[in-house]
Scaffold this motif. Structure first.
Motif, PDB file in Angstrom:
ATOM      1  N   GLY A  98       0.719  -1.324   0.203  1.00 16.06           N
ATOM      2  CA  GLY A  98       0.030   0.005  -0.127  1.00 16.06           C
ATOM      3  C   GLY A  98       0.824   1.383   0.013  1.00 16.06           C
ATOM      4  N   ILE A  99       1.640   1.623   1.089  1.00 12.20           N
ATOM      5  CA  ILE A  99       2.225   2.797   1.315  1.00 12.20           C
ATOM      6  C   ILE A  99       3.401   3.069   0.267  1.00 12.20           C
ATOM      7  N   ILE A 100       4.134   2.240   0.001  1.00 10.84           N
ATOM      8  CA  ILE A 100       5.397   2.416  -0.653  1.00 10.84           C
ATOM      9  C   ILE A 100       4.803   2.574  -2.375  1.00 10.84           C
ATOM     10  N   PRO A 101       4.023   1.600  -2.798  1.00  9.18           N
ATOM     11  CA  PRO A 101       3.385   1.756  -4.081  1.00  9.18           C
ATOM     12  C   PRO A 101       2.863   3.088  -4.449  1.00  9.18           C
ATOM     13  N   PHE A 102       2.000   3.354  -3.326  1.00  8.12           N
ATOM     14  CA  PHE A 102       1.116   4.831  -3.505  1.00  8.12           C
ATOM     15  C   PHE A 102       2.058   5.928  -3.442  1.00  8.12           C
ATOM     16  N   SER A 103       3.082   6.346  -2.741  1.00 14.00           N
ATOM     17  CA  SER A 103       4.126   7.014  -2.447  1.00 14.00           C
ATOM     18  C   SER A 103       4.921   7.185  -3.832  1.00 14.00           C
ATOM     19  N   VAL A 104       5.311   6.104  -4.467  1.00 16.00           N
ATOM     20  CA  VAL A 104       5.873   6.049  -6.098  1.00 16.00           C
ATOM     21  C   VAL A 104       5.074   6.536  -6.765  1.00 16.00           C
ATOM     22  N   TRP A 105       3.917   6.206  -6.797  1.00 21.44           N
ATOM     23  CA  TRP A 105       2.643   6.595  -7.681  1.00 21.44           C
ATOM     24  C   TRP A 105       2.500   8.188  -7.827  1.00 21.44           C
ATOM     25  N   ARG A 106       2.388   8.432  -6.575  1.00 20.18           N
ATOM     26  CA  ARG A 106       2.124   9.815  -6.084  1.00 20.18           C
ATOM     27  C   ARG A 106       3.175  10.803  -6.607  1.00 20.18           C
ATOM     28  N   TYR A 107       4.506  10.500  -6.391  1.00 21.44           N
ATOM     29  CA  TYR A 107       5.697  11.214  -6.978  1.00 21.44           C
ATOM     30  C   TYR A 107       5.874  11.396  -8.421  1.00 21.44           C
ATOM     31  N   TYR A 108       5.447  10.255  -8.869  1.00 18.17           N
ATOM     32  CA  TYR A 108       5.601  10.073 -10.157  1.00 18.17           C
ATOM     33  C   TYR A 108       4.480  11.028 -10.877  1.00 18.17           C
ATOM     34  N   CYS A 109       3.242  10.870 -10.502  1.00 20.27           N
ATOM     35  CA  CYS A 109       2.078  11.797 -10.979  1.00 20.27           C
ATOM     36  C   CYS A 109       2.442  13.415 -10.866  1.00 20.27           C
ATOM     37  N   ASP A 110       3.069  13.614  -9.490  1.00 21.62           N
ATOM     38  CA  ASP A 110       3.268  15.055  -9.230  1.00 21.62           C
ATOM     39  C   ASP A 110       4.424  15.656 -10.314  1.00 21.62           C
ATOM     40  N   SER A 111       5.355  14.837 -10.358  1.00 21.94           N
ATOM     41  CA  SER A 111       6.550  15.424 -11.198  1.00 21.94           C
ATOM     42  C   SER A 111       6.385  15.297 -12.769  1.00 21.94           C
ATOM     43  N   SER A 112       5.375  14.425 -13.046  1.00 21.25           N
ATOM     44  CA  SER A 112       5.486  14.164 -14.751  1.00 21.25           C
ATOM     45  C   SER A 112       4.463  15.309 -15.075  1.00 21.25           C
ATOM     46  N   LYS A 113       3.590  16.196 -14.218  1.00 24.24           N
ATOM     47  CA  LYS A 113       2.884  17.186 -14.643  1.00 24.24           C
ATOM     48  C   LYS A 113       3.663  18.557 -14.934  1.00 24.24           C
ATOM     49  N   PHE A 114       4.739  18.573 -14.890  1.00 23.93           N
ATOM     50  CA  PHE A 114       5.479  19.939 -14.889  1.00 23.93           C
ATOM     51  C   PHE A 114       6.456  19.720 -15.862  1.00 23.93           C
ATOM     52  N   GLY A 115       6.772  20.766 -16.441  1.00 21.96           N
ATOM     53  CA  GLY A 115       7.877  20.928 -17.581  1.00 21.96           C
ATOM     54  C   GLY A 115       8.907  21.810 -17.208  1.00 21.96           C
ATOM     55  N   ASP A 116       9.374  22.776 -18.309  1.00 26.76           N
ATOM     56  CA  ASP A 116      10.344  23.672 -17.914  1.00 26.76           C
ATOM     57  C   ASP A 116       9.600  24.926 -17.183  1.00 26.76           C
ATOM     58  N   LYS A 117      10.410  25.463 -16.343  1.00 28.92           N
ATOM     59  CA  LYS A 117      10.150  26.719 -15.519  1.00 28.92           C
ATOM     60  C   LYS A 117       9.030  26.511 -14.612  1.00 28.92           C
ATOM     61  N   ASP A 118       8.746  25.249 -14.170  1.00 30.19           N
ATOM     62  CA  ASP A 118       7.734  24.557 -13.313  1.00 30.19           C
ATOM     63  C   ASP A 118       6.389  25.066 -13.766  1.00 30.19           C
ATOM     64  N   VAL A 119       6.326  24.819 -15.076  1.00 30.38           N
ATOM     65  CA  VAL A 119       4.951  25.044 -15.785  1.00 30.38           C
ATOM     66  C   VAL A 119       4.445  23.728 -16.145  1.00 30.38           C
ATOM     67  N   MET A 120       3.264  23.558 -16.109  1.00 31.87           N
ATOM     68  CA  MET A 120       2.382  22.274 -16.204  1.00 31.87           C
ATOM     69  C   MET A 120       2.534  21.950 -17.858  1.00 31.87           C
ATOM     70  N   TYR A 121       2.551  20.633 -17.963  1.00 33.30           N
ATOM     71  CA  TYR A 121       2.422  20.324 -19.470  1.00 33.30           C
ATOM     72  C   TYR A 121       1.050  20.925 -19.930  1.00 33.30           C
ATOM     73  N   ASP A 122      -0.154  20.599 -19.277  1.00 38.69           N
ATOM     74  CA  ASP A 122      -1.267  20.817 -19.849  1.00 38.69           C
ATOM     75  C   ASP A 122      -1.294  22.243 -20.268  1.00 38.69           C
ATOM     76  N   THR A 123      -0.898  23.150 -19.445  1.00 35.61           N
ATOM     77  CA  THR A 123      -0.541  24.625 -19.894  1.00 35.61           C
ATOM     78  C   THR A 123       0.123  24.920 -21.235  1.00 35.61           C
ATOM     79  N   TYR A 124       1.269  24.296 -21.301  1.00 28.15           N
ATOM     80  CA  TYR A 124       1.867  24.322 -22.439  1.00 28.15           C
ATOM     81  C   TYR A 124       1.035  23.759 -23.786  1.00 28.15           C
ATOM     82  N   SER A 125       0.331  22.789 -23.546  1.00 24.20           N
ATOM     83  CA  SER A 125      -0.460  22.255 -24.479  1.00 24.20           C
ATOM     84  C   SER A 125      -1.761  23.523 -24.649  1.00 24.20           C
ATOM     85  N   TRP A 126      -2.228  23.947 -23.814  1.00 24.22           N
ATOM     86  CA  TRP A 126      -3.299  24.969 -23.812  1.00 24.22           C
ATOM     87  C   TRP A 126      -2.668  26.323 -24.699  1.00 24.22           C
TER      88      TRP A 126
END
Length: 637
Positions: A207-235
Motif C-alpha cells: 500500500g504505502i510504498i507503491p502509493f508514494s511512488v505513484w504519487r511522486y511520479y504523478c506530481d513530477s510528470s505534470k511539470f515541464g520547464d520553468k515549473d509550468v504544467m504540461y497541460d498549460t503548454y498544450s493549452w
C-alpha cells in the motif's frame, strides 16, 4: 540459529531515525531563522523607494516574515519530527539503562566504594537482597533481573577467580566471544503479534510504498520547464496563433492548468461577486470564447487588476488573484517559449506586452504616463496638452525636472516621488554592430558565423550603479528588471529571442547565426522591457553577405597534410598492442616448430620447407651475400 535482539534493535532504530531527524531539524531551524531573524527587506523586495510603494513593502514584509508565513508542509514536518525525536530519546534511554553501553560495575550495583572489604560487601548484599527479593514483589520480571544482578555483583567481588576476570576483561565470566544477532525486536516472533506483523507488512509493501511512488511520479510528470504544467503548454499551443491580440490574452492566461482547481467558484456568494466585477470591466473585455467558470473567473479577475477596479473584493477572491499574479513571470515566459517554437515573432512580442500590462496594472488604452505615482487621467491630460506636452513616458523621462508637466496639484512629497520614479524607470540607448569572429575585415560571406552585438546603456544609472526592482506598486510581488532582446526577419520569423537580466549600467548581448546566401538583408531588432510598457525599442539591422566563391582557395600546407596522415595517440597504442600480439604468435609458432618432432614427425617436404625459410632469413640478414643456390632453394620452395 540467530536470535532477535531487542538492544540491537534499539541501536538500529536509533541510527535509522537519525538519518531523518538530523537534516529535518537543520531545515526546521534554518526556516525559523529565516522567517524570524535572517530575512532582510532587500531580500524580499520590501523596499519603498517612493511613498506609493510603502503599502506594497508592508504587505511583502507581512507575507514573508513571521510564523504565519510558514507553510502547512512545514508544520506537518515539525510535528512529525518532534514525535520522532521523542521516540528516539526513548530508544536512547533504553540503551543507556539496559544496553551493553552500561557496563557491569559490581561496586555500583551494591552501592559501595571500590576497595571495600568482605564484611562491607556481605552487609551491602544482605540489605539489597532483603529489599529486592522476588518473593516480596510477586516475582516481577524487573525485580528478578535486579536481584540476579545483585547476586552476580556479590559473587564477582567475593570469588577470587571472578574478581580477576572482572579486573582483566570487565566481565566476571572471563573473556567473551563475539555474538551475532538480528537487530529486530523479539516480540515480532511472538504468536500473539503474528497477524499484526503480517498486516503491517502488507500495508507497507503493497500500500504505502507503491502509493508514494505513484504519487511522486504523478506530481513530477505534470511539470515541464520553468515549473509550468504540461497541460498549460498544450493549452498555449492551442490558443496562441498569429492572429492573437493582447486583448484576448487574459482569457488565454486564465485557462492555464495551474488555476483550474483554485479558480472554480465554490459558493453562490463567490459567483455573485464575480458577476459584479464583470459588470465593472465588461467594456474593457473582449467577448469571451469560453464559458467555463474557471476561464470566466480568471478573466474577470485579471481585467479587474488591469483596469484597477478591484475595490472592496473578498479576501479569498483577492488571494486567488494574487496566486494568478504570482505565476505571471513563469507563465508569460512559457507563452514566449511556445511562440519561439512556432517561430511567431509578432505573437511573442504580444505576449511580452501582456506581461508588461500585468506588472503595471494598466490596459491597452491607458497612457504609459499612468505608470508614474499619483498620475490619473487628469494629470495625463495636463502633461500631454500644449506645445511642450509629451505623448508618452519615454519622452517624458528625457525632459528636465523643471519642465515635467502634470505636477501642479501635487504636494512636495508627491512631486519628489514622481521625480524619484523617473530616475528609477530605465532610459536606454541601444547600439548594434555586426562582425565575424577572427576575421580581418568587416565583410561577411555566406555561411559565415556572424555575430550581432547589441550594446545597451542605462542612461538613468550612474557609473557603478545597478538596476533594482521594477517600480510597480500595483503588482503585489517583487520583480527584477530585465529585457527581452529579439532578432527577427521582416517576414516575422524569430532568429533569436532571449531575456537579459544583467543589472549593470552597460552590458552587451551577442546573437550568433549563420549568414544567409548572397544578398542584402534587413532584420528587425527588438528590445522589450519585462516590467514597463511604452519603453520598447525597435531597430533595423542591415546585413550584406558576399559570395563565398570569391574567397581565395584554401591550400593545405604539405607539413599539415603529413600531420593528418600520422596516427593518433590512440592508434599508436592500438598498433602497439597488435604488434605485441603478432610477436607472441610468432614466438608460439617458433616454439611449436622446435617442439614439433616430439608431437608430430615432419615429412621430408615440410623439413625441406623449414630449412628453406631459415636460409632465406639468413640471406636477408646478410646484405653482402648473393648466393644463387639460395635463390634456387627459395624458388624450389
Amino acid at each position: 540459529m540467530l536470535q532477535y535482539d531487542n538492544q540491537a534493535w534499539n541501536f538500529f532504530a536509533l541510527a535509522l531515525m537519525s538519518v531523518y531527524l538530523v537534516p529535518s531539524w537543520v531545515i526546521i531551524i534554518s526556516s525559523l531563522y529565516t522567517v524570524l531573524i535572517g530575512t532582510k527587506d532587500a531580500d524580499i523586495g520590501a523596499v519603498a523607494r517612493t511613498s506609493d510603494e510603502e503599502k506594497k513593502a508592508n504587505m511583502l514584509r507581512k507575507s514573508s516574515k513571521g510564523l504565519q508565513t510558514l507553510s502547512r508542509q512545514f508544520w506537518t514536518n515539525f510535528i512529525f519530527t518532534t514525535v520522532l525525536t521523542i521516540t528516539a530519546i526513548y530508544f536512547a534511554s533504553s540503551i543507556k539503562v539496559d544496553g551493553d553501553l552500561n557496563s557491569f560495575d559490581p561496586f555500583h550495583v551494591l552501592g559501595i566504594d571500590a576497595g571495600a572489604n568482605k564484611n562491607t560487601i556481605k552487609n551491602a548484599y544482605k540489605k539489597l537482597a532483603l529489599i529486592w527479593h522476588p518473593d516480596k514483589h510477586n516475582q516481577a520480571p524487573s525485580v528478578v533481573a535486579k536481584f540476579l544482578m545483585i547476586q552476580k555483583a556479590k559473587e564477582t567481588l567475593l570469588d577470587p577467580v571472578a574478581k580477576a576476570n572482572y579486573e582483566k576483561y570487565g566481565n566476571p565470566d572471563g573473556k567473551q566471544s563475539l555474538e551475532v544477532s538480528i537487530g529486530l525486536p523479539s516480540w515480532l516472533l511472538d504468536n500473539d503479534y503474528k497477524h499484526l506483523v503480517l498486516i503491517s507488512y502488507l500495508i507497507i509493501m503493497v500500500g504505502i510504498i507503491p502509493f508514494s511512488v505513484w504519487r511522486y511520479y504523478c506530481d513530477s510528470s505534470k511539470f515541464g520547464d520553468k515549473d509550468v504544467m504540461y497541460d498549460t503548454y498544450s493549452w498555449y499551443h492551442h490558443s496562441l496563433d498569429g492572429a492573437i491580440v493582447v486583448k484576448s490574452l487574459p482569457e488565454t492566461y486564465a485557462g492555464s492548468a495551474e488555476f483550474r482547481e483554485r479558480n472554480m467558484p465554490k459558493s453562490v456568494e463567490e459567483k455573485d461577486e464575480i458577476s459584479k466585477l464583470m459588470n465593472k470591466v465588461r467594456s474593457n473585455m473582449q467577448k469571451p470564447k469560453y464559458n467555463h467558470p474557471v476561464c470566466i473567473k480568471g478573466n474577470v479577475l485579471l481585467h479587474a487588476h488591469l483596469c484597477r477596479q478591484l475595490g472592496d473584493i473578498a479576501n479569498s477572491t483577492k488571494q486567488d488573484l494574487n496566486f494568478m499574479l504570482q505565476k505571471a513571470g513563469s507563465l508569460v515566459d512559457a507563452m514566449v517559449s511556445v511562440c519561439q517554437h512556432q517561430e511567431a515573432l509578432k505573437t511573442a512580442i504580444t505576449c511580452i506586452e501582456f506581461g508588461q500590462y500585468i506588472t503595471q496594472a494598466c490596459w491597452i488604452k491607458d497612457n504609459s504616463l499612468l505608470q508614474l505615482p499619483y498620475f490619473t487621467n487628469e494629470e495625463v491630460k495636463h502633461a500631454t496638452k500644449g506645445k511642450t506636452g509629451v505623448k508618452d513616458l519615454k519622452k517624458y523621462l528625457t525632459l528636465p525636472d523643471d519642465q515635467k508637466k502634470g505636477l501642479a496639484d501635487f504636494t512636495e512629497t508627491q512631486k519628489s516621488d514622481v521625480l524619484k520614479c523617473c530616475s528609477i524607470i530605465p532610459n536606454l540607448t541601444v547600439e548594434t554592430k555586426i562582425f565575424v569572429d577572427d576575421d580581418d575585415d568587416d565583410k561577411v560571406y555566406e555561411n559565415d558565423l556572424c555575430t550581432v552585438q547589441v550594446k545597451i546603456t542605462r542612461n538613468n544609472l550612474k557609473d557603478g550603479e545597478k538596476a533594482g526592482l521594477v517600480h510597480a506598486p500595483y503588482f503585489p510581488f517583487a520583480k527584477k528588471e530585465a529585457w527581452w532582446i529579439a532578432l527577427g526577419t521582416k517576414e516575422g520569423k524569430i532568429i533569436s529571442m532571449e531575456k537579459e537580466a544583467n543589472p549593470t549600467k552597460e552590458f552587451t548581448h551577442n546573437i550568433k547565426f549563420l549568414a544567409p546566401p548572397k544578398g542584402t538583408y534587413v532584420f528587425d531588432l527588438y528590445v522589450l522591457s519585462n516590467g514597463y510598457f511604452g519603453l520598447d525599442q525597435k531597430h533595423e539591422v542591415e546585413l550584406t553577405t558576399l559570395d563565398a566563391s570569391v574567397l581565395p582557395e584554401y591550400k593545405v600546407h604539405p607539413d599539415d597534410a603529413e600531420l593528418d596522415d600520422e596516427p593518433t595517440l590512440f592508434e599508436e597504442m592500438l598498433n602497439a598492442n597488435v604488434e605485441e600480439d603478432s610477436d607472441s604468435d610468432e614466438e608460439s609458432e617458433d616454439e611449436d616448430e622446435k617442439d614439433g618432432p616430439a608431437i608430430k614427425e615432419l615429412s621430408a617436404a615440410e623439413q625441406k620447407k623449414i630449412e628453406s625459410q631459415k636460409r632465406r632469413k639468413a640471406a636477408a640478414a646478410d646484405d653482402d651475400s648473393d648466393d644463387e643456390s639460395s635463390v634456387e632453394e627459395v624458388y624450389a620452395d
